[in-house]
Design a protein around this motif. Structure first.
Motif, PDB file in Angstrom:
ATOM      1  N   ALA A 120      70.738 -73.231 -13.865  1.00 32.65           N
ATOM      2  CA  ALA A 120      70.863 -74.172 -14.976  1.00 32.65           C
ATOM      3  C   ALA A 120      70.180 -75.500 -14.663  1.00 32.65           C
ATOM      4  N   ALA A 139      71.157 -77.622 -20.234  1.00 36.17           N
ATOM      5  CA  ALA A 139      70.580 -76.302 -19.992  1.00 36.17           C
ATOM      6  C   ALA A 139      71.692 -75.274 -20.108  1.00 36.17           C
ATOM      7  N   VAL A 145      66.496 -75.188 -14.851  1.00 33.82           N
ATOM      8  CA  VAL A 145      66.030 -75.210 -16.242  1.00 33.82           C
ATOM      9  C   VAL A 145      65.944 -76.643 -16.762  1.00 33.82           C
ATOM     10  N   ILE A 146      66.883 -77.500 -16.350  1.00 33.52           N
ATOM     11  CA  ILE A 146      66.798 -78.903 -16.758  1.00 33.52           C
ATOM     12  C   ILE A 146      65.507 -79.528 -16.234  1.00 33.52           C
ATOM     13  N   TYR A 174      67.134 -74.986 -23.261  1.00 37.86           N
ATOM     14  CA  TYR A 174      67.146 -76.400 -22.870  1.00 37.86           C
ATOM     15  C   TYR A 174      67.182 -77.265 -24.125  1.00 37.86           C
ATOM     16  N   SER A 207      63.588 -79.035 -27.707  1.00 37.78           N
ATOM     17  CA  SER A 207      64.348 -77.820 -27.416  1.00 37.78           C
ATOM     18  C   SER A 207      63.429 -76.739 -26.873  1.00 37.78           C
ATOM     19  N   ARG A 208      63.977 -75.902 -25.996  1.00 33.61           N
ATOM     20  CA  ARG A 208      63.295 -74.705 -25.500  1.00 33.61           C
ATOM     21  C   ARG A 208      64.227 -73.504 -25.640  1.00 33.61           C
ATOM     22  N   HIS A 265      70.724 -84.258 -21.572  1.00 28.24           N
ATOM     23  CA  HIS A 265      69.905 -83.107 -21.202  1.00 28.24           C
ATOM     24  C   HIS A 265      70.852 -81.942 -20.969  1.00 28.24           C
ATOM     25  N   VAL A 291      72.177 -71.149 -19.298  1.00 33.53           N
ATOM     26  CA  VAL A 291      71.602 -69.918 -18.748  1.00 33.53           C
ATOM     27  C   VAL A 291      72.611 -68.796 -18.927  1.00 33.53           C
ATOM     28  N   GLU A 336      67.457 -68.438 -21.096  1.00 33.67           N
ATOM     29  CA  GLU A 336      67.484 -69.816 -20.614  1.00 33.67           C
ATOM     30  C   GLU A 336      67.107 -70.759 -21.750  1.00 33.67           C
ATOM     31  N   GLN A 376      67.067 -81.596 -25.034  1.00 35.08           N
ATOM     32  CA  GLN A 376      67.041 -83.008 -24.652  1.00 35.08           C
ATOM     33  C   GLN A 376      67.178 -83.826 -25.929  1.00 35.08           C
ATOM     34  N   GLY A 414      62.642 -78.011 -18.250  1.00 39.09           N
ATOM     35  CA  GLY A 414      62.700 -78.509 -19.623  1.00 39.09           C
ATOM     36  C   GLY A 414      62.276 -79.954 -19.728  1.00 39.09           C
TER      37      GLY A 414
END
Length: 466
Positions: A211, A247, A214-215, A327, A318-319, A245, A249, A325, A329, A218
């Motif tokens: 996680a 994440a 991923v942050i 993300y 966003s992801r 932020h 997972v 996974e 922000q 991201g």
């Protein structure tokens, strides 16, 4: 369901079909076929644990349709008319509300269907149309579900949907013993002890490491996207803003998953839309094409920048990685409002709402994307822009929690919480408390009471935020 005005306005300005949000063109609640469509939609949403029905929109284009009737919309879709249909055709009956929201000079009815179903809504009497064709049949049950292309629809319940319907009812009754235990153990010390005893500590460490990785990924992707999407002045404005932020997972990873439209449809359809601007929202229908999601390296991304001083300001990225996974922000409202000077405040209850929404939306997406109900979701949080900020209830000055003035001298802080994806929304409070504790502790050691967190989570999932 008492949705706030901002949420209703956002639903009408940026409608997206989801499991708990359906769009219908102008249908006549006085004609048999219109009655049948409205009843089916309301019952299906009710059985999905509440949501909204928006009238006057094309569900393909997501654009408003021309108004179809001679009488005013407030007359044709008066709450007494719609409530009368619910009372006449449902067993057991429940109360709905109707709000009228303007878009481009035309008012649209927004029918709010309450959550809290413990017994499924069932058609209580037949309804026949022209030529005697049966439009509603006594005993039928309708449900919001995914169809073959992954979009949400209202339909007569199918065998595969009964598990979801029963889950909704059991969650509201809090009758499942495992979920009851998680409600009291989740996210607190005793749960950690239980996890260690069961040998789950290594999995938790793996999820945590994933996680926070991923942050990092991201944040780097966000910096690149914001460089292209935002002006230098806009980036400068939010340089030191309060930013969350996140994440998420999911375990296990799905290495062969692809960023298809079906994947994005399931994300959009599963979002409960608790707020007017939900986390991990679907921006495919946005007028500004730059705000719509796009694929980079087999991952969907979306960058949303709107700081022009309109009715709602946002800056977020966003992801959505189909391997499991995600993300987000987001620059928080505390620095995008005129109610308090930027860089000075953090509203405790508003932040609890946002964290609870992250956990609720994330676990809902995990279920919709096909992760097993025994799967775990790991949520990593990082808050930046904290230094010099004080706790202040700026959204509603009357909901004081006795800590105004507590100040943070830390620039940032992290938190991690692990949540089973089958956790009902009503059982999220302990996990929320665990997630926000490190953040609030930076403000002179403040920790919100369990009652405050529990009440705030309940208000969010009941859409009764103040």
């Amino acid at each position: 369901m008492a949705a706030d005005r901002d949420q209703i306005r956002t639903l009408v300005q940026q409608p997206v079909e989801a499991l708990q949000l359906e769009l219908k063109t102008w249908i006549d609640p006085r004609a048999a076929d219109g009655i049948a469509k409205i009843v089916k939609a309301i019952f299906a949403i009710r059985n999905r644990n509440g949501g909204f029905l928006l009238i006057g929109f094309d569900n393909a284009s997501l654009l408003p349709d021309p108004y179809a009737f001679d009488e005013p919309v407030e007359t044709v879709f008066h709450v007494d008319v719609i409530q009368g249909l619910v009372s006449r055709y449902t067993s057991p009956s429940f109360e709905i509300s109707v709000t009228y929201q303007d878009r481009d000079g035309q008012f649209h009815p927004v029918i709010s269907i309450p959550e809290g179903v413990t017994v499924p809504a069932v058609i209580r009497r037949d309804l026949a149309g022209n030529g005697g064709k049966k439009l509603l049949t006594e005993g039928d049950v309708y449900f919001r579900t995914f169809n073959t292309n992954g979009t949400a629809s209202s339909a007569r319940i199918m065998p595969a949907d009964y598990a979801d319907l029963l889950d909704v009812c059991f969650e509201n009754r809090e009758a499942d013993i495992g979920r009851f235990l998680r409600r009291h153990l989740g996210g607190v010390g005793s749960a950690a002890t239980l996890a260690t005893a069961l040998g789950l500590e290594s999995k938790s460490t793996q999820l945590r490491n994933r996680a926070f990785a991923v942050i990092g990924i991201g944040k780097s992707a966000s910096d690149d996207a914001m460089q292209a999407a935002a002006t230098e002045e806009e980036r400068k404005r939010v340089k030191d803003a309060l930013t969350m932020h996140v994440a998420m997972v999911l375990d296990p990873i799905k290495p062969d998953a692809l960023p298809t439209q079906d994947f994005l449809n399931r994300i959009a359809s599963s979002n409960p839309n608790f707020t007017g601007w939900p986390v991990w929202l679907d921006s495919r229908g946005f007028t500004d094409k730059k705000s719509r999601p796009y694929v980079v390296d087999r991952v969907w991304q979306a960058c949303l920048v709107d700081l022009d001083g309109g009715w709602s300001q946002h800056m977020e990225f966003s992801r959505y990685d189909p391997q499991g996974e995600f993300y987000l922000q987001r620059v928080m409202q505390d620095d995008l409002t005129e109610k308090v000077p930027p860089g000075t405040a953090l509203d405790v209850i508003l932040m609890i709402y946002r964290v609870a929404e992250v956990l609720a939306v994330g676990t809902s997406m995990g279920r919709a994307l096909g992760w097993d109900i025994e799967s775990e979701a790991g949520f990593a949080f990082r808050w930046t822009g904290l230094s010099g900020r004080t706790l202040r209830p700026w959204v509603n000055a009357f909901r004081s929690f006795g800590t105004s003035g507590n100040q943070s001298r830390s620039a940032s802080t992290d938190a991690f919480v692990q949540v089973p994806i089958d956790t009902p929304f009503s059982a999220l409070a302990p996990y929320v408390a665990s997630a926000v504790a490190p953040l609030f502790a930076t403000f002179d050691g403040y920790i919100p009471s369990a009652e405050l967190v529990e009440n705030s989570v309940r208000k969010l999932i009941e859409r009764k935020m103040d």
